[in-house]
Every structure is written in C-alpha cells, then in structure tokens.
Write an enzyme that holds these catalytic residues in place. Structure first.
Site, PDB file in Angstrom:
ATOM      1  N   GLU A   1       6.769 -43.591  -1.144  1.00  0.00           N
ATOM      2  CA  GLU A   1       6.751 -42.873   0.138  1.00  0.00           C
ATOM      3  C   GLU A   1       5.541 -41.978   0.239  1.00  0.00           C
ATOM      4  OE1 GLU A   1      11.015 -42.562   2.163  1.00  0.00           O
ATOM      5  OE2 GLU A   1      10.498 -41.445   0.318  1.00  0.00           O
TER       6      GLU A   1
ATOM      7  N   CYS B   1       0.302 -36.557   1.616  1.00  0.00           N
ATOM      8  CA  CYS B   1       0.986 -36.081   0.165  1.00  0.00           C
ATOM      9  C   CYS B   1       1.403 -37.413  -0.363  1.00  0.00           C
ATOM     10  CB  CYS B   1       2.313 -35.157   0.860  1.00  0.00           C
ATOM     11  SG  CYS B   1       3.506 -35.139  -0.439  1.00  0.00           S
TER      12      CYS B   1
ATOM     13  N   CYS C   1      11.575 -40.273 -10.612  1.00  0.00           N
ATOM     14  CA  CYS C   1      11.245 -39.104 -11.328  1.00  0.00           C
ATOM     15  C   CYS C   1      12.358 -38.898 -12.389  1.00  0.00           C
ATOM     16  CB  CYS C   1      11.262 -37.939 -10.565  1.00  0.00           C
ATOM     17  SG  CYS C   1      10.319 -36.503 -11.282  1.00  0.00           S
TER      18      CYS C   1
ATOM     19  N   CYS D   1      15.437 -32.133 -11.013  1.00  0.00           N
ATOM     20  CA  CYS D   1      15.405 -30.922 -10.414  1.00  0.00           C
ATOM     21  C   CYS D   1      16.488 -30.857  -9.472  1.00  0.00           C
ATOM     22  CB  CYS D   1      13.905 -30.411  -9.630  1.00  0.00           C
ATOM     23  SG  CYS D   1      12.555 -30.338 -10.868  1.00  0.00           S
TER      24      CYS D   1
ATOM     25  N   CYS E   1       9.149 -32.047   1.780  1.00  0.00           N
ATOM     26  CA  CYS E   1       9.088 -31.769   0.098  1.00  0.00           C
ATOM     27  C   CYS E   1      10.551 -32.112  -0.186  1.00  0.00           C
ATOM     28  CB  CYS E   1       8.782 -30.274  -0.258  1.00  0.00           C
ATOM     29  SG  CYS E   1       7.118 -29.973  -0.091  1.00  0.00           S
TER      30      CYS E   1
END
Ligand code: SAH
Length: 355
Positions: free
Chosen positions: A97, A110, A117, A121, A342
C-alpha cells in the site's frame, strides 16, 4: 528472450547495459543514459518508441530488450479528507500500500519498504502481518512513479513534494534496497527529490543509524513512542534488542552528520504513555540531542487493544514539552476512514508457508 525491466537498473547498471547489450560507444554513454533516464523519471514517458532522442535503430533494439512495465494498482480508496490509498500488486503477486496525503501547499507520499514487517509493534496493524519480503529498489521507486502518474506530476512544479518511508515495513531491515531507491529518488536528472524532502522512519535499529547517516543522509524520524525502556519494551518488542540509551547515542551521531534535528514520533496511547510523568521523562531525553517531537494520534484498527489519547490530553502533553523549550507538534490523522493512516496498512499478502 526475456526483457529486462528498466526500473531494475540503477544509473551504473544502466550504463553497463547500454555499453554491453546496446553496444553504444563509450563516449556516448553519459549522453544516452541521461536521455533515457530523464525521459522516464523526469517526463514520465513510458513508451520507448517516443524516445525520439535515440536513433530509430537503437530505439528498436532498446524496446526489444527493455520493458517499462510497472506494477498495477488493484484498488484505489479516496478519503473524504483528500487522502488516497492505492493498493499495488507487484509482479510476484504480493501487494503493497502507498498513501498520498495532500495539504494546502504540499503533498506527501507515504511509501512502503517491505511487504509485512518483523517488528510486531503492538499498536501497529502491519505488525499483525508476518514479513513476506523485502521490496526491491525498483518496487520502492515504482510506488513513487505510480503515484506520480495518478496525480499527473510531471510538470516543473512538483505536486508530490515530500516522500516518507513510513508505510509498511522497517526501512533499515532492507537497507541496501532503500539506499539505492533513495539514490534514484534524489538523482537530479530524474526524480530530483532533495535529501530534505525525503524522510526515513525507523523503529530504532540502532546499529544501522550511523550507516544511514553516512550513506543515505535523508531526514530521520525515530519511532520512540515511550520515554522509558519499560514502557517501550511493552509496546515495541524491538526495544529488547536496542535500548533507548543506544538510540540516543546513534541519533546524536546522525544529527551531527546530517545537521538536522531528528523527529521523534510519539503515538499517544491512552493510559500507556500519555501521563504528565511521561512528558517530563521525554523532556529529559530530548535534552540529550537535537530533536523535536511529533505527537501522533493513535489510529485504531480492528482487534487492537489500545485506545487513543483524548485531544485535550494530547495538547496538554505537547504544552509541557513546548514550555521546556522544545518543538512539539500534533500530527492530525489523515485518511482514517480508508484505513490509510499510520499503522493501519496491512495487505492480504501472507508469507507462503514452506511445507
Ligand atoms: N518501521 C518504521 C516505519 C513504519 S511505521 C517505523 O517504525 O518507524 C510508521 C509510523 O507509524 C511509525 O512511527 C509507527 O510507530 C506509526 N504507527 C504505527 N501504528 C500506528 C497507529 N495505529 N496509529 C498511529 N501511528 C502508528
């Protein structure tokens, strides 16, 4: 014969290719490589037949050997605030994306550095997806090319003014490809983004920060998100490996080389990292190296265990930092309605299980 994809060339390998495969004489290589590089990256021309600066014979040979194919957009989502999220399918079928965020006088793109990943987190949706792969430099740069094509950004005055590597993935775990991609983004004959127009955001891979200072040299954003190791470790498992003290040491070095403040990102999680005590602890950290803090509204996603800090509490937190003499800004969330904000990026690409 299989064609070579143009975007897999950096300038050096393009020159080699023009010499060896196209048999262009050595003294003409700088001119020819510049012509094709400019036509693609500056003018956004994706048709070799239109490369009229090349003699016809050469053009024909080039188009038989090289393709300018780009990955395709498989879906576009438009937010009510103007943000656009594109889902891009790569040649290998994986999806990434990329998010376009227009503001009054500038627009930020962005982009992602990995599919999935490894960091996990706790507040990040991408973290719920396993790492599928590192993106190649071509796949990183192509996100910019695709976005530029969508907003028709080939004029003198740029529409997409800033690029942030804040999408999916940890850029410093894909260091070499990110480095080459940034070189291509910066190239004056091509996309021509100044180093201060590009920001790399890292979760804090401390041992890579000095290398990035010396070899990449963009703005650096550090996803700090907590003022103590205890809190940080709870929300970011990577803190078990790289402690806040190490991060500060390396950031000190980074800002001494790049001569810019580091941006600390601080996503505000209700009752986790948003107390007055936390603000005071953060000030103590900020005193140790040139930095500013960007307080980020937490963007919830399905299944997450955290809540956002209320707006007035964020402002109070920011004020404590400002009163201590540091810059604290509050980043408004953009594109939340399309899960384009985000930490909301996640694709359905899953790592293929090795049976
Ligand atoms: N791995 C890099 C870049 C990707 S994340 C990094 O950690 O910096 C980009 C930024 O979005 C990071 O600061 C990240 O912590 C933040 N973020 C992740 N999930 C979020 C969420 N749900 N709401 C707001 N910000 C989030």
């Amino acid at each position: 014969m299989t064609q070579k994809n143009f975007f897999e060339f950096d300038l050096e390998s393009l020159k080699n290719f023009l010499t060896k495969d196209l048999e262009i004489e050595k003294k003409k290589i700088p001119m020819r490589s510049k012509q094709i590089w400019q036509s693609v990256y500056k003018k956004g021309s994706f048709d070799i037949n239109k490369l009229t600066t090349f003699p016809l014979v050469l053009r024909n040979k080039l188009s038989s050997l090289v393709s300018l194919q780009r990955p395709k957009i498989v879906s576009t989502q438009n937010s009510i605030d103007g943000t656009i999220k594109w889902l891009i399918r790569l040649f290998d079928g994986n999806e990434v994306e990329c998010v376009y965020i227009p503001e009054k006088t500038r627009a930020t793109l962005c982009i992602s550095s990995q599919v999935g990943c490894t960091l996990n987190c706790r507040f990040c949706n991408t973290g719920t997806q396993q790492l599928v792969k590192n993106l190649s430099f071509a796949e990183i740069v192509n996100q910019v090319m695709i976005a530029k094509e969508q907003v028709n950004d080939w004029g003198e005055k740029k529409i997409i003014t800033n690029i942030v590597l804040m999408g999916m993935g940890e850029p410093f775990y894909n260091f070499d490809n990110v480095k080459t991609a940034v070189e291509i983004l910066k190239d004056k004959e091509g996309l021509n983004y100044g180093p201060k127009k590009i920001t790399i955001s890292t979760a804090g891979i401390a041992n890579k920060i000095p290398e990035a200072a010396n070899e990449i040299g963009t703005y650096l954003a550090l996803s700090l998100h907590a003022p103590t190791d205890d809190i940080r470790e709870m929300i970011m498992p990577i803190n078990k490996k790289f402690k806040i003290k190490d991060l500060i040491e390396q950031c000190k070095y980074y800002s001494s080389i790049v001569k810019e403040k580091i941006t600390l990102e601080y996503v505000m999680l209700r009752d986790i990292n948003d107390s007055i005590r936390c603000a005071k602890q953060l000030i103590k950290l900020m005193a140790q190296f040139p930095c500013k803090v960007n307080l980020i509204e937490f963007n919830p996603w399905p299944g997450v265990q955290y809540l956002p800090t209320k707006r007035n509490k964020m402002e109070e937190f920011g004020k404590i930092i400002q009163e201590a003499g540091y810059i604290a800004t509050i980043r408004r969330s953009r594109g939340q309605d399309i899960l384009g904000a985000c930490g909301q990026l996640r694709t359905e690409s899953e790592k293929k299980k090795i049976l």
